[in-house]
Design a protein around this motif. Structure first.
Motif, PDB file in Angstrom:
ATOM      1  N   MET A 154       0.814  -1.203   0.000  1.00  0.00           N
ATOM      2  CA  MET A 154       0.000   0.000   0.000  1.00  0.00           C
ATOM      3  C   MET A 154       0.850   1.256   0.000  1.00  0.00           C
ATOM      4  SD  MET A 154      -2.850  -1.130   2.792  1.00  0.00           S
ATOM      5  CE  MET A 154      -3.477   0.523   2.926  1.00  0.00           C
ATOM      6  N   THR A 193       0.035   4.747  -1.848  1.00  0.00           N
ATOM      7  CA  THR A 193      -0.373   5.865  -1.012  1.00  0.00           C
ATOM      8  C   THR A 193       0.521   7.071  -1.228  1.00  0.00           C
ATOM      9  OG1 THR A 193      -1.181   4.310   0.628  1.00  0.00           O
ATOM     10  CG2 THR A 193      -0.832   6.570   1.354  1.00  0.00           C
ATOM     11  N   GLY A 220      -5.933  -1.240  -1.704  1.00  0.00           N
ATOM     12  CA  GLY A 220      -5.556  -0.425  -0.559  1.00  0.00           C
ATOM     13  C   GLY A 220      -5.128   0.969  -0.948  1.00  0.00           C
ATOM     14  N   GLU A 272      -6.773   4.295   0.647  1.00  0.00           N
ATOM     15  CA  GLU A 272      -5.963   5.302   1.323  1.00  0.00           C
ATOM     16  C   GLU A 272      -6.048   6.644   0.610  1.00  0.00           C
ATOM     17  OE1 GLU A 272      -4.252   5.035   4.237  1.00  0.00           O
ATOM     18  OE2 GLU A 272      -5.312   3.137   4.376  1.00  0.00           O
ATOM     19  N   ALA A 330      -7.185   9.974   2.487  1.00  0.00           N
ATOM     20  CA  ALA A 330      -6.224  11.072   2.546  1.00  0.00           C
ATOM     21  C   ALA A 330      -6.678  12.304   1.772  1.00  0.00           C
ATOM     22  CB  ALA A 330      -4.871  10.601   2.005  1.00  0.00           C
ATOM     23  N   ALA A 387     -13.094   1.603   3.626  1.00  0.00           N
ATOM     24  CA  ALA A 387     -12.913   3.046   3.440  1.00  0.00           C
ATOM     25  C   ALA A 387     -13.843   3.836   4.360  1.00  0.00           C
ATOM     26  CB  ALA A 387     -13.157   3.418   1.985  1.00  0.00           C
ATOM     27  N   GLY A 413     -12.578   4.153   7.769  1.00  0.00           N
ATOM     28  CA  GLY A 413     -11.505   5.133   7.861  1.00  0.00           C
ATOM     29  C   GLY A 413     -11.998   6.557   7.772  1.00  0.00           C
TER      30      GLY A 413
END
Length: 306
Positions: free
Chosen positions: A16, A20, A87, A91, A95, A111, A114
């Motif tokens: 990941m 990311t 992933g 992310e 983010a 997701a 998160g």
């Protein structure tokens, strides 16, 4: 995490990380959001991504007409962020490096954990000529355990001690359903029942691992397998289905809830416009009939898995 092929990373965080960092670099290189403290976000560019399904270039090409429609209605640039893993897309959404994405049901649930503001707004009904309970249009798909039809394996019991391919740790039908529902049904643990369990990267690579004798069996999404058959990349008779899951709701398209309401409303309206030629072109390429609205509650079945 074991892998089937050389070159694939052995730890999920490392896999990941590259994705990311690339997504965060994209975010850092993008002009600042027009946003005040406590206000909604109004990005200067909209970034769209999708979880890997097989041939990512084909998925991107299929989405291009829809992307053009979004550009026209939003009056802003719309960029496509090419994924490297499930992933990475998750992310990216959390983010803020991705604004809109096509996720799998399980990756959506991850997701949403998160960032609870990540919201599903549309899914698809698809033509399913090969594995639907009733042939025709379907709003669900299945996790299938498949093996080579010419091989010696004709039951789950015959696969004990053999090699199993999974798609990606965040794949619903290619990992989550097998590790929970299948394992519970047969009272087993995949990593103990099979001599080796590895991640191929996506569903199509899992299928090819079986056909190329790198794995003895694989869990794959019925929709991905059906498309490979329809495209002539294999015959239905090449594989034997040893297990089928209960119906799974189709992939959700999601957006970040931090986007201003008028932007979110326009995005949703573009997807659900039944008169748009561009939307129809995307649907045709995805072997779908139309987009349908969805809500978080539609994916409760995934969230309630142990």
């Amino acid at each position: 995490m074991k892998t089937l092929f050389s070159g694939l990373p052995t730890e999920r965080p490392m896999r990941m990380l590259g994705a990311t960092l690339a997504l965060l670099f994209t975010l850092a290189a993008t002009p600042a959001l027009v946003v005040a403290k406590g206000a909604c976000e109004r990005p200067q560019r909209l970034r769209v991504s999708f979880v890997p399904q097989g041939r990512d270039s084909e998925q991107q090409t299929a989405l291009n007409p829809l992307i053009d429609e979004l550009r026209e209605h939003l009056k802003m640039p719309v960029d496509v962020v090419i994924p490297t893993s499930y992933g990475g897309v998750i992310e990216g959404l959390i983010a803020g490096a991705v604004d809109v994405a096509r996720l799998g049901p399980a990756s959506y649930v991850t997701a949403h954990k998160g960032d609870p503001q990540i919201t599903p707004f549309a899914s698809m009904e698809q033509m399913e000529p090969n594995f639907a309970v009733q042939r025709g249009v379907s709003s669900v798909y299945y996790s299938l355990l498949v093996t080579r039809s010419q091989g010696p394996y004709d039951s789950v019991a015959s696969l004990a001690g053999k090699v199993l391919a999974l798609a990606d740790p965040d794949s619903t039908s290619g990992a989550l359903i097998p590790r929970h529902l299948f394992a519970r049904q047969y009272k087993l643990q995949l990593d103990r029942y099979f001599s080796r369990v590895g991640y191929a990267g996506n569903h199509e690579q899992s299928v090819m691992a079986v056909l190329n004798h790198h794995a003895d069996a694989a869990f794959v999404a019925s929709t991905n397998l059906s498309r490979m058959i329809s495209d002539g990349r294999l015959r239905k008779s090449d594989l034997r289905v040893l297990w089928r899951s209960a119906p799974i709701p189709f992939d959700p398209f999601v957006y970040r809830g931090q986007l201003c309401a008028d932007i979110r409303n326009k995005i949703r309206a573009v997807f659900l416009d039944k008169n748009s030629l561009r939307v129809k072109l995307t649907l045709d390429s995805l072997r779908a009939t139309h987009f349908v609205p969805v809500h978080d509650a539609d994916y409760r079945i995934i969230r309630e898995l142990p």
